[in-house]
Scaffold this active site. Structure first.
Site, PDB file in Angstrom:
ATOM      1  N   LYS A 261     -21.820  45.470 -77.499  1.00 20.22           N
ATOM      2  CA  LYS A 261     -20.586  46.177 -77.139  1.00 20.22           C
ATOM      3  C   LYS A 261     -20.818  47.055 -75.905  1.00 20.22           C
ATOM      4  O   LYS A 261     -21.943  47.462 -75.620  1.00 20.22           O
ATOM      5  CB  LYS A 261     -20.149  47.090 -78.294  1.00 20.22           C
ATOM      6  CG  LYS A 261     -19.657  46.400 -79.536  1.00 20.22           C
ATOM      7  CD  LYS A 261     -19.309  47.428 -80.602  1.00 20.22           C
ATOM      8  CE  LYS A 261     -18.815  46.777 -81.879  1.00 20.22           C
ATOM      9  NZ  LYS A 261     -17.509  46.124 -81.720  1.00 20.22           N
ATOM     10  N   GLU A 333     -18.831  39.877 -86.553  1.00 23.67           N
ATOM     11  CA  GLU A 333     -19.789  39.866 -87.664  1.00 23.67           C
ATOM     12  C   GLU A 333     -19.175  40.193 -89.022  1.00 23.67           C
ATOM     13  O   GLU A 333     -19.659  39.740 -90.052  1.00 23.67           O
ATOM     14  CB  GLU A 333     -20.951  40.819 -87.366  1.00 23.67           C
ATOM     15  CG  GLU A 333     -20.736  42.287 -87.727  1.00 23.67           C
ATOM     16  CD  GLU A 333     -19.570  42.948 -87.005  1.00 23.67           C
ATOM     17  OE1 GLU A 333     -18.974  43.876 -87.581  1.00 23.67           O
ATOM     18  OE2 GLU A 333     -19.234  42.550 -85.868  1.00 23.67           O
ATOM     19  N   ARG A 335     -16.466  39.280 -90.461  1.00 22.62           N
ATOM     20  CA  ARG A 335     -15.941  38.115 -91.178  1.00 22.62           C
ATOM     21  C   ARG A 335     -17.066  37.290 -91.805  1.00 22.62           C
ATOM     22  O   ARG A 335     -16.857  36.605 -92.807  1.00 22.62           O
ATOM     23  CB  ARG A 335     -15.098  37.259 -90.222  1.00 22.62           C
ATOM     24  CG  ARG A 335     -15.837  36.622 -89.070  1.00 22.62           C
ATOM     25  CD  ARG A 335     -14.926  36.237 -87.922  1.00 22.62           C
ATOM     26  NE  ARG A 335     -14.379  37.405 -87.243  1.00 22.62           N
ATOM     27  CZ  ARG A 335     -13.537  37.347 -86.223  1.00 22.62           C
ATOM     28  NH1 ARG A 335     -13.144  36.177 -85.744  1.00 22.62           N
ATOM     29  NH2 ARG A 335     -13.088  38.444 -85.660  1.00 22.62           N
TER      30      ARG A 335
END
Length: 484
Positions: A261, A333, A335
């Site tokens: 990120k 991640e 899910r």
């Protein structure tokens, strides 16, 4: 400033205490005469002439020692409006020099159920502060004594306290920094809830590998911390009726993994475990209030970190369901964690329904902001229950679409599916569509994307900013109204 609530049987009208009394929305005071001394009553009548009676809470200093507070109640008022009034009361007096009040429950209208209970509930919820790491913690208490016959019953007191404790526990978990509440510590805290009457089972990495939960394990393999599946059971019924099931995403910190990120706002990713915190807080509440249902809460606990052993974009994993997943982006991640947890929950417990909660997508914030959680479901009845309940407690949900036409966006050339839609658009829907593939036996299921609801920088009606505890009250009310 914390709130302490005491209950007292009677209060003399001539008592020199700060009094809180309920009136109608026109501020008609005739019914208050027997609850105030003559001097206080005449003083309130005189001062009321100069006050703005459009306000819902008015206060009067009738002497140097006594303050009278009037709270106006309209003829038809909802429980959430009463809670908001309690929260407003807290805001009005949290910085006041006066820290001790007596609420006269006998002044509350008889035609409205449990006014004082909901008022105090809102007051308590608003009072929450996370000050664990501050050197100078607030030591002040707002002490509220309740007198009269219209107090909440003991059963109602227990219920409200249980929901408050569950909500505060959720807020505490979400507020903890990632270096403290990593998966190892989180698993320990969940295990400690045995003392509340929950049956706890913690699956560590060795057990998860044996079960074949490779989707969940893949997310956490870059971290030095362990990965876990924590199972909490509450058996409030003696029979073997099918439980209600709640599943939560517990990514204790989310760097994005190899698909890293941006640095800006990454500090907020301590709350990427908020879905799991809601499930934990809910299960604590159910146990505390001795809910007459069977329920199971299941949370996947991982830390998504880059590292030499981290999952790579392009990896293919085999989930607990047997379906294979191509990992195109390691930052999708949550899910993966939920995929294994959902199939396990359905297969092991055969529940009446499954509700999962997750801070799953930024796209849901683009869609709904911080006003509604996104609701995705395969069942109209469960959806309606959630929508109606959300309106009652002001933890609202908005139903979003699921459709087989979205499947083409997550079908993979190399595996059964891919974990992200690279075509663009429908980010929250394709994530939910992905999750739906792991409900194998058509169990009624709802997914709540709470990314916009779990944390508030500016505060809300019943919280003062930070972790909101969104979902605990929603699901408690869902259970209370429809399943107990």
């Amino acid at each position: 400033m914390s709130v302490q609530i005491n209950y007292n049987k009677t209060l003399s009208p001539n008592s020199s205490v700060n009094k809180v009394l309920f009136v109608d929305d026109k501020y008609k005071t005739l019914g208050l005469k027997k609850h105030l001394s003559n001097k206080e009553y005449n003083c309130v009548l005189d001062l009321l002439k100069s006050k703005d009676i459009k306000k819902k809470i008015l206060s009067f200093e009738v002497s140097s020692k006594v303050k009278i507070v009037l709270v106006s109640i309209k003829k038809e008022i909802s429980s959430s409006e009463l809670e908001n009034l309690g929260a407003k009361f807290y805001d009005n007096f949290k910085k006041s020099q006066i820290k001790n009040f007596n609420i006269n429950s006998d002044t509350s209208p008889k035609n409205i159920n449990n006014i004082v209970g909901y008022f105090l509930h809102g007051l308590k919820l608003k009072s929450y502060r996370f000050e664990k790491y501050k050197s100078n913690k607030s030591k002040e208490h707002l002490i509220v004594t309740v007198s009269g016959k219209n107090k909440p019953s003991l059963k109602e007191q227990i219920k409200f306290k249980a929901i408050e404790e569950g909500t505060f526990y959720t807020r505490d978990l979400v507020s903890e920094p990632g270096n403290v509440l990593h998966p190892d510590e989180y698993a320990r805290r969940i295990n400690s809830l045995k003392k509340d009457g929950l049956k706890i089972n913690i699956y560590d990495e060795k057990k998860l590998k044996k079960l074949g939960m490779n989707a969940l394990l893949g997310v956490g393999q870059g971290s030095i911390r362990g990965s876990y599946l924590a199972v909490m059971e509450w058996n409030g019924l003696k029979n073997n009726s099918k439980p209600l099931a709640f599943v939560g995403k517990g990514v204790c910190f989310d760097t994005g993994g190899i698909s890293l990120k941006p640095a800006k706002f990454m500090e907020d990713m301590t709350y990427d475990m908020a879905g799991s915190a809601v499930v934990v807080g809910l299960m604590k509440s159910l146990a505390k209030r001795k809910a007459k249902i069977n329920a199971v809460g299941i949370v996947g606990l991982v830390e998504n970190m880059p590292g030499g052993n981290a999952q790579r974009p392009g990896d293919i994993v085999k989930s607990y369901s047997g379906k294979t997943i191509e990992i195109l982006n390691t930052d999708a991640e949550g899910r993966l964690v939920l995929a294994d947890a959902l199939t396990y929950t359905e297969e092991k417990y055969k529940p009446q329904f499954i509700v999962d909660l997750a801070t799953l997508t930024g796209a849901i914030i683009v869609s709904l902001g911080s006003e509604y959680a996104g609701l995705f479901s395969n069942d109209d009845k469960l959806s309606k229950h959630l929508i109606d309940t959300g309106e009652k407690v002001e933890e609202k949900v908005w139903r979003m679409p699921l459709n087989k036409n979205f499947d083409k966006l997550i079908d993979s050339k190399n595996a059964d599916m891919q974990n992200i839609n690279y075509v663009g658009g429908a980010g929250s829907t394709t994530a939910a569509q992905f999750l739906q593939r792991f409900i194998l036996k058509k169990t009624p299921w709802a997914h709540l994307d709470i990314a916009g609801m779990a944390f508030s920088k500016y505060g809300g009606a019943l919280n003062s900013g930070g972790a909101t505890g969104y979902g605990v009250r929603l699901l408690n009310k869902l259970i209370e109204d429809n399943y107990e």
